[in-house]
Design a protein around this motif. Sequence first.
Motif, PDB file in Angstrom:
ATOM      1  N   ILE A   3     -46.746   9.779 -42.279  1.00 22.03           N
ATOM      2  CA  ILE A   3     -45.873   8.713 -42.776  1.00 22.03           C
ATOM      3  C   ILE A   3     -45.518   7.740 -41.657  1.00 22.03           C
ATOM      4  CG2 ILE A   3     -44.967  10.093 -44.675  1.00 22.03           C
ATOM      5  CD1 ILE A   3     -42.542  10.755 -43.005  1.00 22.03           C
ATOM      6  N   PRO A   4     -45.143   6.499 -41.989  1.00 22.76           N
ATOM      7  CA  PRO A   4     -44.848   5.486 -40.969  1.00 22.76           C
ATOM      8  C   PRO A   4     -43.705   5.894 -40.043  1.00 22.76           C
ATOM      9  CG  PRO A   4     -45.091   4.476 -43.136  1.00 22.76           C
ATOM     10  CD  PRO A   4     -45.061   5.953 -43.360  1.00 22.76           C
ATOM     11  N   ILE A   5     -43.799   5.437 -38.792  1.00 18.72           N
ATOM     12  CA  ILE A   5     -42.775   5.703 -37.783  1.00 18.72           C
ATOM     13  C   ILE A   5     -42.153   4.383 -37.344  1.00 18.72           C
ATOM     14  CG2 ILE A   5     -42.304   6.616 -35.484  1.00 18.72           C
ATOM     15  CD1 ILE A   5     -44.626   8.555 -35.909  1.00 18.72           C
ATOM     16  N   ASP A   6     -40.816   4.355 -37.373  1.00 20.78           N
ATOM     17  CA  ASP A   6     -40.021   3.177 -37.035  1.00 20.78           C
ATOM     18  C   ASP A   6     -39.307   3.449 -35.710  1.00 20.78           C
ATOM     19  OD1 ASP A   6     -38.042   1.142 -36.953  1.00 20.78           O
ATOM     20  OD2 ASP A   6     -37.793   1.153 -39.125  1.00 20.78           O
ATOM     21  N   LEU A   7     -39.233   2.448 -34.849  1.00 17.99           N
ATOM     22  CA  LEU A   7     -38.472   2.564 -33.603  1.00 17.99           C
ATOM     23  C   LEU A   7     -37.322   1.576 -33.626  1.00 17.99           C
ATOM     24  CD1 LEU A   7     -38.053   3.738 -30.769  1.00 17.99           C
ATOM     25  CD2 LEU A   7     -39.668   2.023 -29.895  1.00 17.99           C
ATOM     26  N   HIS A   8     -36.104   2.106 -33.528  1.00 17.52           N
ATOM     27  CA  HIS A   8     -34.886   1.292 -33.525  1.00 17.52           C
ATOM     28  C   HIS A   8     -34.266   1.380 -32.143  1.00 17.52           C
ATOM     29  CE1 HIS A   8     -30.926  -0.219 -34.985  1.00 17.52           C
ATOM     30  NE2 HIS A   8     -30.453   0.618 -34.073  1.00 17.52           N
ATOM     31  N   CYS A   9     -34.247   0.260 -31.413  1.00 17.83           N
ATOM     32  CA  CYS A   9     -33.645   0.233 -30.077  1.00 17.83           C
ATOM     33  C   CYS A   9     -32.684  -0.946 -29.937  1.00 17.83           C
ATOM     34  CB  CYS A   9     -34.700   0.090 -28.988  1.00 17.83           C
ATOM     35  SG  CYS A   9     -35.793   1.490 -28.778  1.00 17.83           S
ATOM     36  N   HIS A  10     -31.570  -0.695 -29.278  1.00 22.30           N
ATOM     37  CA  HIS A  10     -30.717  -1.780 -28.818  1.00 22.30           C
ATOM     38  C   HIS A  10     -31.253  -2.251 -27.461  1.00 22.30           C
ATOM     39  CE1 HIS A  10     -27.262  -1.283 -31.738  1.00 22.30           C
ATOM     40  NE2 HIS A  10     -28.102  -0.304 -32.046  1.00 22.30           N
ATOM     41  N   THR A  11     -30.793  -3.400 -26.996  1.00 18.66           N
ATOM     42  CA  THR A  11     -31.321  -3.947 -25.743  1.00 18.66           C
ATOM     43  C   THR A  11     -30.351  -3.767 -24.582  1.00 18.66           C
ATOM     44  OG1 THR A  11     -30.620  -6.121 -26.595  1.00 18.66           O
ATOM     45  CG2 THR A  11     -32.938  -5.618 -26.703  1.00 18.66           C
TER      46      THR A  11
ATOM     47  N   MET B 191     -39.692  17.578 -45.643  1.00 17.49           N
ATOM     48  CA  MET B 191     -38.521  17.468 -46.521  1.00 17.49           C
ATOM     49  C   MET B 191     -38.669  16.326 -47.526  1.00 17.49           C
ATOM     50  SD  MET B 191     -35.566  18.234 -43.656  1.00 17.49           S
ATOM     51  CE  MET B 191     -34.161  17.741 -44.644  1.00 17.49           C
ATOM     52  N   GLY B 192     -39.754  15.555 -47.403  1.00 19.31           N
ATOM     53  CA  GLY B 192     -40.023  14.516 -48.383  1.00 19.31           C
ATOM     54  C   GLY B 192     -39.769  13.096 -47.941  1.00 19.31           C
ATOM     55  N   CYS B 193     -39.487  12.890 -46.662  1.00 21.99           N
ATOM     56  CA  CYS B 193     -39.202  11.526 -46.198  1.00 21.99           C
ATOM     57  C   CYS B 193     -40.427  10.623 -46.375  1.00 21.99           C
ATOM     58  CB  CYS B 193     -38.787  11.547 -44.731  1.00 21.99           C
ATOM     59  SG  CYS B 193     -37.142  12.249 -44.465  1.00 21.99           S
ATOM     60  N   ASP B 194     -40.158   9.356 -46.663  1.00 25.32           N
ATOM     61  CA  ASP B 194     -41.217   8.358 -46.822  1.00 25.32           C
ATOM     62  C   ASP B 194     -41.573   7.690 -45.498  1.00 25.32           C
ATOM     63  OD1 ASP B 194     -41.468   8.242 -49.881  1.00 25.32           O
ATOM     64  OD2 ASP B 194     -39.317   8.000 -49.573  1.00 25.32           O
ATOM     65  N   SER B 195     -40.636   7.685 -44.561  1.00 28.92           N
ATOM     66  CA  SER B 195     -40.888   7.167 -43.221  1.00 28.92           C
ATOM     67  C   SER B 195     -39.924   7.854 -42.268  1.00 28.92           C
ATOM     68  CB  SER B 195     -40.711   5.636 -43.165  1.00 28.92           C
ATOM     69  OG  SER B 195     -39.378   5.255 -43.471  1.00 28.92           O
ATOM     70  N   LEU B 196     -40.155   7.659 -40.972  1.00 25.03           N
ATOM     71  CA  LEU B 196     -39.345   8.286 -39.934  1.00 25.03           C
ATOM     72  C   LEU B 196     -38.825   7.220 -38.985  1.00 25.03           C
ATOM     73  CD1 LEU B 196     -41.820  11.186 -39.099  1.00 25.03           C
ATOM     74  CD2 LEU B 196     -39.772  11.361 -40.549  1.00 25.03           C
TER      75      LEU B 196
END
Length: 486
Positions: free
Chosen positions: A197-205, A164-169
């Motif tokens: 494309i780059p992969i980002d991980l977003h986690c709360h603790t 779909m054209g995303c620059d990162s995930l």
Amino acid sequence: MVQIHELIFRDAHQSLLATRMRTEDMLPIASIIDQIGFFSFEVWGGATFDACLRFLAEDPWERLKKLKEAMPNTPMQMLERAMNIVAYRNFPDDIVIKFIELAHKNGCDYFRIFDAVNDLRNMEVPIKTVKRIGAHAQGCLCYAISPVHTVEYYVENFKKLEKMGCDSLCIKDMAGMCSPQRAYEIIRRCKEEGIKIPIDLHCHTTSGMTMMTYMKACEAGVDIIDCAISAISWGTGHPPTESVVAALQGTPYDPGYDMELLMKCREYFLKVWKKYAHLHKDEARIADPSVIMHQIPGGMMTNLIVQLEQQGAIDKLPEVLVETARVQKDFGWPPLVTPTSQIVGTQAVLNVLFGRYKRVTRETVDYIRGMYGKPPGEIPKEVYEAVLGKDWKDKIINCRPADLLEPMYKKCKDELEAKGFTPREEDVVSYAIYPLQTEKFLRGEVKPEFTSDELPLETEMKGRRFRVSYAGEEYEVAIRKLAGKK
């Protein structure tokens, strides 16, 4: 090298300080932050837009503009709720498009776009708009634990987002439930299956295991991890930036950031943390491993408690936690993130107090009809009938929900002008999303709960009622402890 997306100006204080950090407490440290070299810096979106208008008497657009001027070298990022934008319902295409255009004009470089049920149809217009204006589109999937949310589920949907054209995930783990092994498996499979494309991980603790999860993610090939300066971290917040940077030094994942600059940030934000002492909640900074069982993020848990207290039924909380899991399953396993967390949680409370689906909210009806998008899993026939009636099949929608909405921009502009305003484009969009709050703000009727120079609040104010907002609704809670002025 693994890069860091810093959260101190958005998700950190949204998670631990009720989204109350004022702009005047952000700007003094901005020049130091701008020297660090973060992949991106989250400064906007989520609940910050609402909180600025409702509680702080600040123009959210001005905040974005000032922060961009103060940090010209660091990409500014916002959390954009797909067709919900920064609110709790779908908006028509014209408002979504105009919002993104104006956000970019005022300083937003990167857009993290997510949909509460991971319906990619709801993400199409935001992604296309971000790409058209030359900004960075980060396609985000919400994390959940269910029979539906398998490794294959995430890999296949990330492939679609890349197309779909995303620059990162981004994997958005809003309750800190993602185990080290599951993070490793998802990220490794994405890399093995050719996602470039780059992969980002977003986690709360929240659960207490996120630092281990981040290390396994690094080993799997993650490109970006989300952190918050340590003074406003842990608990329902996020992993501390300085600790993560120090842990990765001497490894192939070392971000290479200057620890002296990070410690200057820590020193500054420790003072900010103490200033906002009236908003501290001890339980918010304590690990809660039970989250992997009930999947309820910190903000949603607060909302459940408030609702039960208002009904004089706080003793029903254990039943509500069990019922929340049942409702999540009934609803086709939506991730518990804004606004689905509010919809599922409120319905669970009603089910416990009055019987299962004897009373249903308008939001529950809209959700079951498909007005928030297609759920990840199947909704049982008996749930359709309980909520919508025997003729439920006639009430279901199968199109993208926003296709049913009429354009709003001209109507909102005309309304503001009829009320005597000469609105900017930004004012029109704000009014479309939050009409009552925006009108009060434009009339100068919103008074800030406090300003920076009034903090910390006096100890004799203990017991004062304090407003909080969750999923567009306001509640009052008592302040239990306050720091005194020096």
